[in-house]
Design a protein around this motif. Structure first.
Motif, PDB file in Angstrom:
ATOM      1  N   PHE A  20       0.814  -1.208   0.000  1.00 37.69           N
ATOM      2  CA  PHE A  20       0.000   0.000   0.000  1.00 37.69           C
ATOM      3  C   PHE A  20       0.854   1.267   0.000  1.00 37.69           C
ATOM      4  N   VAL A  21       2.034   1.199   0.585  1.00 36.08           N
ATOM      5  CA  VAL A  21       2.985   2.311   0.503  1.00 36.08           C
ATOM      6  C   VAL A  21       3.365   2.526  -0.964  1.00 36.08           C
ATOM      7  N   GLU A  22       3.668   1.439  -1.651  1.00 34.52           N
ATOM      8  CA  GLU A  22       4.044   1.523  -3.063  1.00 34.52           C
ATOM      9  C   GLU A  22       2.874   2.001  -3.920  1.00 34.52           C
ATOM     10  N   LEU A  23       1.681   1.467  -3.675  1.00 32.20           N
ATOM     11  CA  LEU A  23       0.502   1.851  -4.463  1.00 32.20           C
ATOM     12  C   LEU A  23       0.139   3.323  -4.307  1.00 32.20           C
ATOM     13  N   THR A  24       0.205   3.806  -3.066  1.00 32.73           N
ATOM     14  CA  THR A  24      -0.256   5.177  -2.786  1.00 32.73           C
ATOM     15  C   THR A  24       0.857   6.206  -2.850  1.00 32.73           C
ATOM     16  N   GLY A  25       2.110   5.751  -2.726  1.00 29.46           N
ATOM     17  CA  GLY A  25       3.215   6.692  -2.656  1.00 29.46           C
ATOM     18  C   GLY A  25       3.251   7.445  -1.339  1.00 29.46           C
ATOM     19  N   GLU A  26       2.580   6.923  -0.334  1.00 26.97           N
ATOM     20  CA  GLU A  26       2.493   7.563   0.980  1.00 26.97           C
ATOM     21  C   GLU A  26       2.911   6.589   2.076  1.00 26.97           C
ATOM     22  N   GLN A  27       3.231   7.151   3.219  1.00 22.83           N
ATOM     23  CA  GLN A  27       3.440   6.380   4.440  1.00 22.83           C
ATOM     24  C   GLN A  27       2.131   6.405   5.231  1.00 22.83           C
ATOM     25  N   PRO A  28       1.907   5.432   6.112  1.00 16.30           N
ATOM     26  CA  PRO A  28       0.698   5.461   6.942  1.00 16.30           C
ATOM     27  C   PRO A  28       0.609   6.770   7.729  1.00 16.30           C
ATOM     28  N   ARG A  29      -0.584   7.355   7.753  1.00 15.46           N
ATOM     29  CA  ARG A  29      -0.804   8.599   8.505  1.00 15.46           C
ATOM     30  C   ARG A  29      -1.114   8.311   9.964  1.00 15.46           C
ATOM     31  N   LEU A  30      -1.899   7.294  10.193  1.00 15.53           N
ATOM     32  CA  LEU A  30      -2.286   6.901  11.552  1.00 15.53           C
ATOM     33  C   LEU A  30      -2.096   5.407  11.691  1.00 15.53           C
ATOM     34  N   ARG A  31      -1.613   5.005  12.854  1.00 14.06           N
ATOM     35  CA  ARG A  31      -1.553   3.587  13.214  1.00 14.06           C
ATOM     36  C   ARG A  31      -2.012   3.481  14.655  1.00 14.06           C
ATOM     37  N   PHE A  32      -2.914   2.528  14.918  1.00 14.18           N
ATOM     38  CA  PHE A  32      -3.402   2.361  16.284  1.00 14.18           C
ATOM     39  C   PHE A  32      -4.034   0.985  16.427  1.00 14.18           C
ATOM     40  N   THR A  33      -4.287   0.599  17.675  1.00 19.91           N
ATOM     41  CA  THR A  33      -4.978  -0.648  17.966  1.00 19.91           C
ATOM     42  C   THR A  33      -6.330  -0.321  18.583  1.00 19.91           C
ATOM     43  N   TYR A  34      -7.297  -1.208  18.326  1.00 14.80           N
ATOM     44  CA  TYR A  34      -8.644  -1.021  18.857  1.00 14.80           C
ATOM     45  C   TYR A  34      -9.353  -2.365  18.840  1.00 14.80           C
ATOM     46  N   LEU A  37      -7.734  -5.234  17.103  1.00 15.97           N
ATOM     47  CA  LEU A  37      -7.340  -4.995  15.720  1.00 15.97           C
ATOM     48  C   LEU A  37      -6.145  -4.055  15.667  1.00 15.97           C
ATOM     49  N   ASN A  38      -5.346  -4.188  14.621  1.00 15.13           N
ATOM     50  CA  ASN A  38      -4.301  -3.227  14.300  1.00 15.13           C
ATOM     51  C   ASN A  38      -4.773  -2.488  13.051  1.00 15.13           C
ATOM     52  N   LEU A  39      -4.766  -1.149  13.106  1.00 18.24           N
ATOM     53  CA  LEU A  39      -5.277  -0.345  11.999  1.00 18.24           C
ATOM     54  C   LEU A  39      -4.234   0.642  11.527  1.00 18.24           C
ATOM     55  N   ALA A  40      -4.323   0.960  10.236  1.00 14.76           N
ATOM     56  CA  ALA A  40      -3.463   1.983   9.648  1.00 14.76           C
ATOM     57  C   ALA A  40      -4.228   2.656   8.516  1.00 14.76           C
ATOM     58  N   SER A  41      -4.149   3.986   8.453  1.00 11.61           N
ATOM     59  CA  SER A  41      -4.710   4.704   7.305  1.00 11.61           C
ATOM     60  C   SER A  41      -3.553   5.085   6.400  1.00 11.61           C
ATOM     61  N   ILE A  42      -3.749   4.858   5.112  1.00 13.03           N
ATOM     62  CA  ILE A  42      -2.716   5.157   4.125  1.00 13.03           C
ATOM     63  C   ILE A  42      -3.417   5.491   2.813  1.00 13.03           C
ATOM     64  N   GLY A  43      -3.149   6.673   2.302  1.00 15.41           N
ATOM     65  CA  GLY A  43      -3.863   7.114   1.112  1.00 15.41           C
ATOM     66  C   GLY A  43      -5.352   7.109   1.395  1.00 15.41           C
ATOM     67  N   GLY A  44      -6.129   6.540   0.516  1.00 14.28           N
ATOM     68  CA  GLY A  44      -7.579   6.461   0.696  1.00 14.28           C
ATOM     69  C   GLY A  44      -8.042   5.159   1.311  1.00 14.28           C
TER      70      GLY A  44
END
Length: 121
Positions: A20-34, A37-44
């Motif tokens: 997803f880093v390669e696809l979006t050209g971005e690094q994860p903006r947020l990473r957290f657990t809930y 679950l482990n979650l990360a937002s990256i691109g859309g």
């Protein structure tokens, strides 16, 4: 709405992120657990990783939308005959609400607190 994320359910967040880093050209903006679950937002995308048991309650949710006000979404949901499935809740990024809208779409709405919102500026 401030942003909308397509939800992607994965087995292993660390294994999924490089693609997803390669696809979006971005690094994860947020990473957290809930809730296991482990979650990360990256691109859309919002990647959700966990065991089948941990992911099961969330698989029916189609997208995550970041909004100015969860309370506003709640009022609209009530006016239009939607069903609140979960929330409002305090979550690591602010407050959330999961709604099944008339017609069947299930969306999670999140009102970010200041620290989470700053990741989008």
């Amino acid at each position: 709405m401030l942003a909308t994320f397509a939800r992607v359910y994965v087995d292993d967040l660390e294994a999924a992120l490089p693609t997803f880093v390669e696809l979006t050209g971005e690094q994860p903006r947020l990473r957290f657990t809930y809730r296991g679950l482990n979650l990360a937002s990256i691109g859309g995308y919002l990647l959700l990783a966990g065991s089948e048991e941990a992911l099961a309650p969330y698989r029916g949710t189609h997208a995550t939308a970041i909004v100015e006000s969860v309370d506003h979404v709640l009022r609209i949901t009530e006016q239009h005959g939607g069903e609140v499935l979960d929330g409002p809740n305090e979550v690591p990024t602010g407050r959330n609400l999961t709604v099944r809208h008339p017609g069947g779409a299930t969306i999670e709405y999140v009102e970010f607190h200041a620290a989470a919102r700053s990741t989008f500026s």
